[in-house]
Design an enzyme around this catalytic site. Sequence first.
Site, PDB file in Angstrom:
ATOM      1  N   SER A 131       0.843  -1.200   0.000  1.00 39.50           N
ATOM      2  CA  SER A 131       0.000   0.000   0.000  1.00 39.50           C
ATOM      3  C   SER A 131       0.874   1.244   0.000  1.00 39.50           C
ATOM      4  CB  SER A 131      -0.850  -0.020   1.271  1.00 39.50           C
ATOM      5  OG  SER A 131      -1.486   1.219   1.466  1.00 39.50           O
ATOM      6  N   TYR A 155      -1.431  -0.649  10.811  1.00 41.00           N
ATOM      7  CA  TYR A 155      -1.726  -1.266   9.515  1.00 41.00           C
ATOM      8  C   TYR A 155      -0.561  -1.049   8.538  1.00 41.00           C
ATOM      9  CZ  TYR A 155      -3.479  -1.629   4.768  1.00 41.00           C
ATOM     10  OH  TYR A 155      -3.595  -1.929   3.439  1.00 41.00           O
ATOM     11  N   LYS A 159       2.401  -3.671   6.582  1.00 38.54           N
ATOM     12  CA  LYS A 159       2.759  -3.736   5.163  1.00 38.54           C
ATOM     13  C   LYS A 159       4.272  -3.546   4.981  1.00 38.54           C
ATOM     14  CE  LYS A 159      -1.336  -4.472   3.482  1.00 38.54           C
ATOM     15  NZ  LYS A 159      -1.677  -5.766   2.906  1.00 38.54           N
TER      16      LYS A 159
HETATM   17  P1  NAD Z   1     -10.929  -6.857   1.599  1.00 41.89           P
HETATM   18  O1  NAD Z   1     -11.102  -6.813   3.072  1.00 41.89           O
HETATM   19  O2  NAD Z   1     -12.135  -6.679   0.748  1.00 41.89           O
HETATM   20  O3  NAD Z   1     -10.194  -8.200   1.158  1.00 41.89           O
HETATM   21  C1  NAD Z   1      -9.317  -8.895   2.013  1.00 41.89           C
HETATM   22  C2  NAD Z   1      -9.807 -10.327   2.061  1.00 41.89           C
HETATM   23  O4  NAD Z   1      -8.932 -11.101   2.871  1.00 41.89           O
HETATM   24  C3  NAD Z   1     -11.211 -10.454   2.654  1.00 41.89           C
HETATM   25  O5  NAD Z   1     -12.011 -11.218   1.770  1.00 41.89           O
HETATM   26  C4  NAD Z   1     -10.993 -11.169   3.991  1.00 41.89           C
HETATM   27  O6  NAD Z   1     -12.091 -11.986   4.322  1.00 41.89           O
HETATM   28  C5  NAD Z   1      -9.728 -11.945   3.704  1.00 41.89           C
HETATM   29  N1  NAD Z   1      -8.888 -12.248   4.870  1.00 41.89           N
HETATM   30  C6  NAD Z   1      -8.468 -11.381   5.839  1.00 41.89           C
HETATM   31  N2  NAD Z   1      -7.694 -12.037   6.722  1.00 41.89           N
HETATM   32  C7  NAD Z   1      -7.614 -13.324   6.306  1.00 41.89           C
HETATM   33  C8  NAD Z   1      -6.957 -14.488   6.808  1.00 41.89           C
HETATM   34  N3  NAD Z   1      -6.240 -14.432   7.915  1.00 41.89           N
HETATM   35  N4  NAD Z   1      -7.083 -15.640   6.128  1.00 41.89           N
HETATM   36  C9  NAD Z   1      -7.840 -15.714   5.005  1.00 41.89           C
HETATM   37  N5  NAD Z   1      -8.490 -14.657   4.493  1.00 41.89           N
HETATM   38  C10 NAD Z   1      -8.372 -13.467   5.136  1.00 41.89           C
HETATM   39  O7  NAD Z   1      -9.831  -5.752   1.228  1.00 41.89           O
HETATM   40  P2  NAD Z   1      -9.304  -5.245  -0.182  1.00 41.89           P
HETATM   41  O8  NAD Z   1      -9.604  -3.808  -0.263  1.00 41.89           O
HETATM   42  O9  NAD Z   1      -9.751  -6.161  -1.255  1.00 41.89           O
HETATM   43  O10 NAD Z   1      -7.739  -5.384   0.048  1.00 41.89           O
HETATM   44  C11 NAD Z   1      -6.997  -6.493  -0.393  1.00 41.89           C
HETATM   45  C12 NAD Z   1      -5.550  -6.293   0.004  1.00 41.89           C
HETATM   46  O11 NAD Z   1      -5.065  -5.073  -0.557  1.00 41.89           O
HETATM   47  C13 NAD Z   1      -5.319  -6.175   1.508  1.00 41.89           C
HETATM   48  O12 NAD Z   1      -4.115  -6.830   1.828  1.00 41.89           O
HETATM   49  C14 NAD Z   1      -5.193  -4.685   1.726  1.00 41.89           C
HETATM   50  O13 NAD Z   1      -4.399  -4.387   2.863  1.00 41.89           O
HETATM   51  C15 NAD Z   1      -4.504  -4.265   0.447  1.00 41.89           C
HETATM   52  N6  NAD Z   1      -4.730  -2.853   0.101  1.00 41.89           N
HETATM   53  C16 NAD Z   1      -6.016  -2.381   0.025  1.00 41.89           C
HETATM   54  C17 NAD Z   1      -6.220  -1.042  -0.288  1.00 41.89           C
HETATM   55  C18 NAD Z   1      -7.613  -0.466  -0.324  1.00 41.89           C
HETATM   56  O14 NAD Z   1      -7.758   0.747  -0.188  1.00 41.89           O
HETATM   57  N7  NAD Z   1      -8.660  -1.258  -0.528  1.00 41.89           N
HETATM   58  C19 NAD Z   1      -5.131  -0.212  -0.543  1.00 41.89           C
HETATM   59  C20 NAD Z   1      -3.845  -0.729  -0.474  1.00 41.89           C
HETATM   60  C21 NAD Z   1      -3.652  -2.066  -0.148  1.00 41.89           C
HETATM   61  C1  WQD Z   2      -9.339   9.812   0.949  1.00 44.17           C
HETATM   62  C2  WQD Z   2      -9.530  11.298   1.167  1.00 44.17           C
HETATM   63  C3  WQD Z   2      -9.786  11.902   3.472  1.00 44.17           C
HETATM   64  C4  WQD Z   2     -13.636   9.842   4.046  1.00 44.17           C
HETATM   65  C5  WQD Z   2      -6.761   4.832   3.101  1.00 44.17           C
HETATM   66  C6  WQD Z   2      -5.710   4.107   3.871  1.00 44.17           C
HETATM   67  C7  WQD Z   2      -4.639   3.596   2.966  1.00 44.17           C
HETATM   68  C8  WQD Z   2      -5.226   2.775   1.813  1.00 44.17           C
HETATM   69  C9  WQD Z   2      -6.347   3.483   1.145  1.00 44.17           C
HETATM   70  C10 WQD Z   2      -5.113   0.459   2.369  1.00 44.17           C
HETATM   71  C11 WQD Z   2      -8.748  11.846   2.340  1.00 44.17           C
HETATM   72  C12 WQD Z   2     -11.043  12.205   2.708  1.00 44.17           C
HETATM   73  C13 WQD Z   2     -12.469  10.350   3.512  1.00 44.17           C
HETATM   74  C14 WQD Z   2     -14.671  10.743   4.419  1.00 44.17           C
HETATM   75  C15 WQD Z   2     -13.291  12.575   3.668  1.00 44.17           C
HETATM   76  N1  WQD Z   2      -5.758   1.532   2.258  1.00 44.17           N
HETATM   77  N2  WQD Z   2     -12.292  11.702   3.321  1.00 44.17           N
HETATM   78  N3  WQD Z   2     -14.453  12.088   4.202  1.00 44.17           N
HETATM   79  O1  WQD Z   2      -6.957   7.898   3.822  1.00 44.17           O
HETATM   80  O2  WQD Z   2      -6.089   8.185   1.458  1.00 44.17           O
HETATM   81  O3  WQD Z   2      -6.168   5.952   2.456  1.00 44.17           O
HETATM   82  O4  WQD Z   2      -7.294   3.940   2.103  1.00 44.17           O
HETATM   83  O5  WQD Z   2      -3.936   0.273   2.215  1.00 44.17           O
HETATM   84  O6  WQD Z   2      -3.795   2.847   3.745  1.00 44.17           O
HETATM   85  O7  WQD Z   2      -5.136   5.018   4.810  1.00 44.17           O
HETATM   86  O8  WQD Z   2      -8.283   7.024   1.826  1.00 44.17           O
HETATM   87  O9  WQD Z   2     -10.624   7.034   1.145  1.00 44.17           O
HETATM   88  O10 WQD Z   2     -10.071   7.143   3.611  1.00 44.17           O
HETATM   89  O11 WQD Z   2      -9.604   9.123   2.163  1.00 44.17           O
HETATM   90  O12 WQD Z   2     -13.145  13.786   3.490  1.00 44.17           O
HETATM   91  O13 WQD Z   2     -15.732  10.360   4.929  1.00 44.17           O
HETATM   92  O14 WQD Z   2     -10.916  11.539   1.478  1.00 44.17           O
HETATM   93  O15 WQD Z   2      -9.529  12.895   4.424  1.00 44.17           O
HETATM   94  O16 WQD Z   2      -8.332  13.150   2.009  1.00 44.17           O
HETATM   95  P1  WQD Z   2      -6.833   7.375   2.466  1.00 44.17           P
HETATM   96  P2  WQD Z   2      -9.722   7.497   2.214  1.00 44.17           P
END
Ligand code: NAD
Ligand code: WQD
Length: 346
Positions: A131, A155, A159
């Site tokens: 991330s 979190y 990562k």
């Molecule tokens: P999500 O929660 O929809 O998907 C994660 C999945 O992993 C879920 O289906 C959950 O049930 C499963 N899971 C969690 N722990 C587990 C375990 N111990 N064993 C088996 N399954 C497990 O989230 P997502 O948004 O699809 O994210 C997927 C990956 O990408 C995550 O690793 C997340 O940290 C990373 N990521 C997400 C974002 C984002 O903003 N969505 C951004 C950057 C990185």
């Molecule tokens: C985006 C912008 C908020 C909600 C997070 C995690 C990051 C990654 C992605 C997993 C910001 C603003 C948000 C609301 C708002 N996830 N906001 N009102 O914070 O960039 O990243 O998700 O890896 O680790 O930190 O994403 O969508 O929460 O916010 O004004 O109700 O929207 O302040 O500027 P963020 P976000």
Amino acid sequence: MDQTHSAPKVLVTGGAGYIGSHAVLELLAAGYRVVVLDNLSNSSAESLRRVTELTGKPAPLVVGDIRDRGLVTDLLAREQVQAVIHFAGLKAVGESVEQPLAYYDNNVNGTIILLECLAAAGVRALVFSSSATVYGDPQQVPVPVDAPLGPTNPYGQTKAMIEQILGDLAISDPRWALGILRYFNPVGAHPSGRIGEDPRGIPNNLMPYVSQVAVGRLAELAVFGGDYPTPDGTGVRDYIHVVDLARGHVAALARVLARPGKFTVNLGTGRGHSVLEIAHAFEKASGRRVPYRVVGRRPGDIAQCYADASSARQLLDWQAELGLAAMCADAWRWQSDNPQGYGEAS
Ligand code: NAD
Ligand code: WQD
């Protein structure tokens, strides 16, 4: 790629989740076979049923935990996969501050157990979901992939730790092929409107919150801060369409299957959009109003973050194709066709 049994088979951990389900769809479309391991702690098996409906191909799900060594070992013995895409993890920043041990256990310990099982089974190709949060508050934008890391919450620490572990693993045994993908802000949904993001409870992230305001499930958007040093004072992020992101995984998989070594890339569009731009683009895409109120900053938030994604272009021949209008239109189709997410179907 051909559709026969010689097509590589991929284990997708967390494949029932938001990004995982879109990646499974793109993997099947590209001709790979898949098996998903997911404990359904934050997802529904309905997502994979719909992936099969859309692709006409099986997306088998093993319900279980990556920390269950016996289950993972048996699965690897049975399924004979060539590679793994590792999405499984907990991802809520605020929750990670309240429950750090749950995050270190699930994400870091879970990944170690998975890697040990893979090593024992002789599977040494893995793509990992990292991330942009590993950069913390970046010193420069667009953020280059070699920028210093400085996660600011548990979190993000998980990562960064997993990235470190993967780096040490690559050094210890050059047979490993490891791809680290740092996603910026994934949003949107498959254009069919059949799969999408289905957060439990009130969404933490901007786009699902805005969608639920537009559909009438939530009253108004609270804009967290209007006094950032950005063009309109609201936070700027690099939103990337989940279908582009999923395709980035197909490209990364091809690379880890082709050659050993470790690589790290940013997956973003390289463009920043403000909170107000998102709200307005969503109004345009949905034809609904998104009432908002500017409130105080959210603790831990940064002013701006967007990617220098040139490493992904060079190493994976990948770049994002879809813009903000498509992200909002597809998020809206998913939200309006499934106002309760997978709720009623699962
Ligand atoms: P999500 O929660 O929809 O998907 C994660 C999945 O992993 C879920 O289906 C959950 O049930 C499963 N899971 C969690 N722990 C587990 C375990 N111990 N064993 C088996 N399954 C497990 O989230 P997502 O948004 O699809 O994210 C997927 C990956 O990408 C995550 O690793 C997340 O940290 C990373 N990521 C997400 C974002 C984002 O903003 N969505 C951004 C950057 C990185
Ligand atoms: C985006 C912008 C908020 C909600 C997070 C995690 C990051 C990654 C992605 C997993 C910001 C603003 C948000 C609301 C708002 N996830 N906001 N009102 O914070 O960039 O990243 O998700 O890896 O680790 O930190 O994403 O969508 O929460 O916010 O004004 O109700 O929207 O302040 O500027 P963020 P976000």
